[in-house]
Write an enzyme that holds these catalytic residues in place. Structure first.
Site, PDB file in Angstrom:
ATOM      1  N   ARG A 109      15.259  70.098 142.685  1.00  0.00           N
ATOM      2  CA  ARG A 109      14.577  70.092 141.382  1.00  0.00           C
ATOM      3  C   ARG A 109      14.917  68.838 140.572  1.00  0.00           C
ATOM      4  O   ARG A 109      14.139  68.410 139.722  1.00  0.00           O
ATOM      5  CB  ARG A 109      14.925  71.367 140.628  1.00  0.00           C
ATOM      6  CG  ARG A 109      16.372  71.529 140.239  1.00  0.00           C
ATOM      7  CD  ARG A 109      16.781  72.970 139.995  1.00  0.00           C
ATOM      8  NE  ARG A 109      16.861  73.730 141.239  1.00  0.00           N
ATOM      9  CZ  ARG A 109      17.146  75.014 141.300  1.00  0.00           C
ATOM     10  NH1 ARG A 109      17.393  75.703 140.191  1.00  0.00           N
ATOM     11  NH2 ARG A 109      17.199  75.630 142.458  1.00  0.00           N
ATOM     12  N   LYS A 150      28.075  72.669 150.880  1.00  0.00           N
ATOM     13  CA  LYS A 150      27.581  73.843 151.596  1.00  0.00           C
ATOM     14  C   LYS A 150      28.594  74.292 152.647  1.00  0.00           C
ATOM     15  O   LYS A 150      29.428  73.506 153.100  1.00  0.00           O
ATOM     16  CB  LYS A 150      26.264  73.503 152.315  1.00  0.00           C
ATOM     17  CG  LYS A 150      25.072  73.267 151.415  1.00  0.00           C
ATOM     18  CD  LYS A 150      23.858  72.896 152.250  1.00  0.00           C
ATOM     19  CE  LYS A 150      22.627  72.698 151.391  1.00  0.00           C
ATOM     20  NZ  LYS A 150      22.128  73.957 150.822  1.00  0.00           N
TER      21      LYS A 150
END
Length: 495
Positions: A352, A278
């Site tokens: 996920r 990130k």
């Protein structure tokens, strides 16, 4: 904090501070009229001079010569036709912020004469408790200079003499439990990633079980998860020195034969993005990537306190997502617990990957009556719904409606997004059964599409709380959502 219902007649009540709500029309309630008369008509004089406008969140603190109440606090509620739970919470929060900065030990909220559309009078007390707790919450564990100790230790509610005492007392009990759960969730979310690790969460779950006879905790370590085949979850923790944990808490308040309602929480205790690193700006906020797990801890705290007749199982998929030589790489393929294979195109779409194995584990080992996963899953949800509304998707209309209704009732709203089959094609992979991202379009929906492939045989719903779990900026911190919605949902299921 001790909360209670004030049942005595007005002339027999006493407090260090009585809080009197007023709408913008400045019509005094019976309680306000009584206090006004016993304090030399000070309130009437203020109203006549228009010194107080009663806008939502406005307050005015008065000294009182009355022996019954040392202080009087006027609390503005805004326009009566716009009055709703959010307005009430805003006003009570503002009032509590005033009270806590005095030497008040006991406060009385005189809620008689106020009606909240679509709610009974009892809900006034419940929502007020949630707001009071929010105002009193402090996280200063790592500050050498602690916040000043608040003297307020007891709050009572006067709701009139023609109310159902049992309903109000139950509402107070529920409000107190939800407030406790929200505080637990906030604290877990606010803890830094070097303290709140997957192992820390596992130990926290064991403490909850130790302190509550109705809850048992089981923790699966990485060796056990590997033996089961949870390679998707383990792919996320591969680059971290902190081992992943699968935490299972079981509350058994229903019949032994009743299938449990399952809550699955995403517990990424820090998300660097992994190899798909990130940007550095605001990366500190990625300690909040375990707020789904934190909300499950908070909900279980509330449920343990309320003891409803229902079986609830909480499953926390806890891991830290870090880059190193062993970290999962873009392009790697892993086999999930379900046997389906996933091409990992972006290691920053890791939530996920832990949730899919947790969903399969729930199906294989716990025979769920329903299953709801809660996750700070996609930035796309913030773009779609902002910071006020939780995203909801699922494969069962009745379950989705139950969550939407619970959110509305608890003033913790969600909005349902579509989960049409057409979106599934965005997850097509040339090399595996699916890829873990579907591109920029409909990012929240394709993330849910991914999870739906592991919940085909279950009544399943997904809550994306990326926009509602924490606040950025000067007042940065975890919000405790969606504990009120989840607790209300389970209370409704219990009947």
């Amino acid at each position: 904090m001790k909360y209670s219902l004030e049942k005595r007649a007005l002339e027999k009540q006493q407090s260090d501070c009585i809080v009197l709500p007023l709408f913008e029309d400045l019509q005094l309630s019976p309680a306000a009229n009584y206090v006004d008369q016993s304090s030399g008509n000070n309130i009437t004089k203020i109203v006549e001079r228009k010194d107080f406008d009663a806008k939502a969140g406005s307050t005015m603190l008065l000294s009182s010569e009355s022996e019954q109440h040392t202080r009087i606090l006027l609390m503005g509620l805004g326009k009566q036709d716009a009055f709703n739970p959010a307005t009430l919470k805003k006003s009570v929060l503002a009032a509590t912020n005033v009270v806590k900065n005095t030497q008040t030990k006991t406060a009385l909220f005189a809620l008689s004469g106020i009606t909240l559309p679509d709610y009974s009078s009892a809900w006034l007390a419940r929502f007020s408790i949630e707001a009071i707790s929010d105002a009193l919450y402090v996280f200063d564990e790592f500050k050498t200079q602690k916040a000043d100790k608040v003297t307020l230790d007891a709050v009572s509610f006067y709701c009139g003499e023609d109310i159902d005492d049992a309903l109000v007392e139950q509402a107070i009990k529920e409000g107190s439990a939800i407030a406790s759960g929200v505080s637990v969730t906030k604290t877990l979310g606010n803890l830094p990633g070097n303290i709140c690790t997957p192992t820390y969460l596992a130990e926290k779950a064991k403490v909850i079980a130790k302190n509550n006879n109705a809850i048992s905790t089981t923790v699966l370590d990485e060796k056990k998860m590997a033996s089961l085949g949870m390679h998707s979850l383990l792919s996320v923790s591969a680059g971290s020195e902190e081992p992943a944990q699968l935490i299972v808490m079981e509350y058994k308040g229903g019949n032994a034969s009743d299938r449990p309602h399952i809550l699955v929480g995403k517990g990424i205790t820090f998300d660097s993005g992994g190899i798909s690193l990130k940007p550095g700006e605001a990366m500190d906020e990625m300690k909040y990537d375990m707020c789904g797990a934190a909300s499950v801890f908070g909900t279980m705290t509330a449920i343990a306190e309320l003891q409803p007749a229902i079986n609830v199982t909480a499953i926390i998929a806890a891991a830290e997502n870090m880059p190193d030589g062993k970290a999962t790489k873009p392009g790697d393929i892993v086999t999930t617990l379900s046997g389906q294979t996933v091409e990992i195109l972006n290691t920053d779409a890791e939530g996920r990957l832990v949730l899919c194995d947790a969903l399969t584990y729930a199906e294989q080992h716990h025979n769920p009556a329903s299953i709801v996963d809660i996750a700070t899953l996609t930035g796309a949800c913030i773009i779609a719904l902002g910071h006020h509304t939780t995203g909801l998707l699922g494969n069962d209309d009745s379950l989705a409606d139950e969550l939407l209704n619970a959110g509305t009732k608890a003033a913790d709203k969600a909005w349902r997004l579509p989960l049409f089959d057409e979106y599934q094609t965005q997850l097509d992979s040339n090399f595996a059964d699916m890829q873990n991202i579907g591109g920029r379009p409909a990012g929240t929906i394709t993330a849910a599409c991914f999870l739906s492939r592991f919940a085909k045989e279950m009544k399943w719903a997904h809550l994306d709380i990326a926009g509602t779990a924490w606040t950025s900026g000067k007042n940065k911190g975890a919000t405790g959502r969606p504990v009120p919605m989840l607790t209300q949902y389970l209370l409704n299921k219990a009947g």
